[in-house]
Design an enzyme around this catalytic site. Structure first.
Site, PDB file in Angstrom:
ATOM      1  N   GLY A 242      -2.898  60.067 103.523  1.00 58.05           N
ATOM      2  CA  GLY A 242      -1.533  59.830 103.960  1.00 58.05           C
ATOM      3  C   GLY A 242      -1.099  60.813 105.028  1.00 58.05           C
ATOM      4  N   GLY A 244       1.002  64.341 106.207  1.00 54.51           N
ATOM      5  CA  GLY A 244       1.519  65.602 105.727  1.00 54.51           C
ATOM      6  C   GLY A 244       0.482  66.699 105.640  1.00 54.51           C
ATOM      7  CB  ILE A 246      -1.278  67.857 100.654  1.00 54.46           C
ATOM      8  CG1 ILE A 246      -0.423  69.008 100.115  1.00 54.46           C
ATOM      9  CG2 ILE A 246      -2.393  67.524  99.658  1.00 54.46           C
ATOM     10  CD1 ILE A 246       0.339  68.688  98.844  1.00 54.46           C
ATOM     11  CD  GLU A 265       0.140  52.395 104.090  1.00 55.80           C
ATOM     12  OE1 GLU A 265      -0.011  51.904 102.961  1.00 55.80           O
ATOM     13  OE2 GLU A 265       1.084  53.140 104.402  1.00 55.80           O
ATOM     14  N   GLY A 363       2.253  51.745 100.962  1.00 56.07           N
ATOM     15  CA  GLY A 363       0.972  51.302 100.429  1.00 56.07           C
ATOM     16  C   GLY A 363       0.417  52.170  99.328  1.00 56.07           C
ATOM     17  CE  LYS A 388      17.522  70.930  96.743  1.00 56.17           C
ATOM     18  NZ  LYS A 388      18.853  70.578  96.215  1.00 56.17           N
TER      19      LYS A 388
END
Length: 458
Positions: A242, A244, A246, A265, A363, A388
């Site tokens: 995905g 980001g 990580i 995807e 997805g 946070k």
């Protein structure tokens, strides 16, 4: 195995003599010239109440959208709606409520603009699994016009859809009209959806740089999580990553692997890097062997340059790419996605912060299910243990009230934080709870244990 096909016009694909071919090319150029117009003139064709279709990320044509928005701002049209998916340009109808009732957006999956509008009440949202959207368009949506950016026309009269397979095939098939914006910065994807000049109703030319995704900063925690996941990925595996820090960190950790494949995807920069270093060659895939498969691409200019005229990448419709029955055909399929929070049952929220809209299902579930059905496959949901500044645990006794469950407790496989990997799939509730508490931040483990015992979970 799916092969992307354009809807051909008459005699498309026929064999011509040299004279016929030259005549045909002249015909295509004449058709092009006859349909060539400006963004303002094309926007002038939009009527009250029209529904406009559009595809993901940089497939969106900002010049044409802005021209339509300008008409709405002048009060020339009203009731116009447009469907968006991962908005990466600053669309006027999402910026504020000044166009509300005249020109509104509805998002399949939100980035910053749509997120603001949906939470503000002047944007709409359409819940869906990404793989189902083309079918929804075919069944439910009558787009008055489909708008998209394309690469320049080739000698056969075809435009490449550039960076998307996604929704384009279904949208082209269903739309009453098609307006294309030709951008010479759009890559020519040769193994992807094509559209012929005879199919379009208006052509606009607009040369501009494509939107890019700013590079992520990989911190120590992301690198740790990426390392944990990489240890679970064997040579020859097929991966989906995905967006980001990580996923990018995982990509870096995979550089030492061999014979990896890609069925994903979204095609990302970390994947280009894995191909460039030789870790990915797609040689062990069971389907599309030798090819990288994706449904859209978004990232840096390096991605767009890689796609251009490259037969090694196939950009195919999402109802094929994200179909779990297709995903699982590749052995050792590895899916890596993110989450906002997870509860002690293993329910994953990845699309809202409580009742506040964030993104969409996308997805994630498609690839979680596909990976888990794959022989040797694994699905990882990965995130830092706190939010946070360490004051909130992302592993909670229950999801925050109003939070949307993206991936169900029955689908989730592995959860990963900087404190390790928790296996959930196939385990009892008490074992799930203990495994999740073991990877929570130490500051919250006693509280989670107390809440679990209070609920009779352990």
């Amino acid at each position: 195995v799916y092969r992307a096909m354009a809807r051909p016009s008459a005699r498309a694909g026929a064999i011509f003599t040299d004279k016929e071919r030259k005549t045909k090319m002249a015909d295509y150029r004449e058709i092009y010239a006859n349909k060539l117009t400006t963004a303002e003139e094309a926007a002038g064709r939009v009527q009250d109440g029209w529904l406009i279709g559009m595809d993901a990320a940089v497939a969106a044509p900002p010049a044409l959208v802005s021209a339509i928005a300008a008409r709405a701002a002048r009060g020339e049209i009203s009731g116009v709606k447009i469907d968006t998916l991962l908005d990466v340009y600053p669309f006027e109808f999402y910026a504020d409520d000044s166009l509300n009732g005249r020109f509104n957006g509805s998002s399949w999956f939100s980035s910053a603009g749509a997120r603001k509008a949906v939470n503000g009440g002047w944007g709409d949202f359409m819940p869906a699994y990404y793989r189902d959207i083309p079918g929804d368009i075919q069944r439910l949506y009558d787009h008055d016009v489909y708008i998209t950016e394309v690469s320049p026309m080739d000698k056969h009269g075809y435009f490449s859809m550039g960076t998307v397979g996604s929704l384009s095939e279904a949208s082209i098939d269903k739309a009453k009209r098609i307006f294309v914006v030709v951008n010479d910065k759009q890559p020519r994807a040769v193994c992807a959806q094509q559209i012929h000049v005879s199919q379009v109703d208006a052509i606009i030319e607009d040369s501009h740089d494509l939107a890019v995704l700013p590079p992520t900063k990989i911190d120590e925690i992301s690198a740790t999580i990426g390392g944990y996941i990489a240890e679970q990925i064997p040579d020859g595996a097929c991966i989906q990553l995905g967006i980001g820090a990580i996923p990018d960190a995982t990509g870096i950790a995979l550089k030492s692997k061999h014979d990896l494949g890609i069925h994903t995807e979204m095609f990302t920069d970390s994947m280009v890097e894995l191909i460039a270093c030789g870790a990915v060659n797609n040689s062990k895939k069971q389907i599309h062997r030798g090819k990288t498969v994706t449904t859209f691409a978004f990232g840096s200019k390096r991605i767009y340059d890689y796609i251009d005229d490259n037969p090694a990448i196939e950009i195919l419709p999402v109802n094929y790419v994200n179909d779990p029955a297709v995903i699982c055909k590749n052995d050792n399929m590895i899916s890596i996605n993110a989450a906002v929070e997870v509860d002690l049952w293993g329910q994953v929220c990845a699309e809202s912060i409580g009742t506040k809209h964030l993104s969409g299902t996308g997805g994630q579930v498609d690839f979680v299910r596909g990976a888990c059905q794959s022989r040797g496959g694994k699905s990882f949901i990965a995130f830092t243990s706190t939010a946070k500044g360490g004051t909130i645990s992302k592993i909670q006794p229950i999801l925050t009230p109003g939070a949307l469950c993206t991936t169900s407790k029955n689908d989730v496989d592995y959860i990963v934080t900087e404190y390790g990997i928790a296996q959930l799939r196939g385990l009892s509730l008490s074992k799930r709870v203990k495994n999740l508490i073991s990877i929570a931040h130490p500051d919250f483990r006693d509280e989670l244990t107390f809440e679990a015992k209070k609920r009779g979970m352990i």
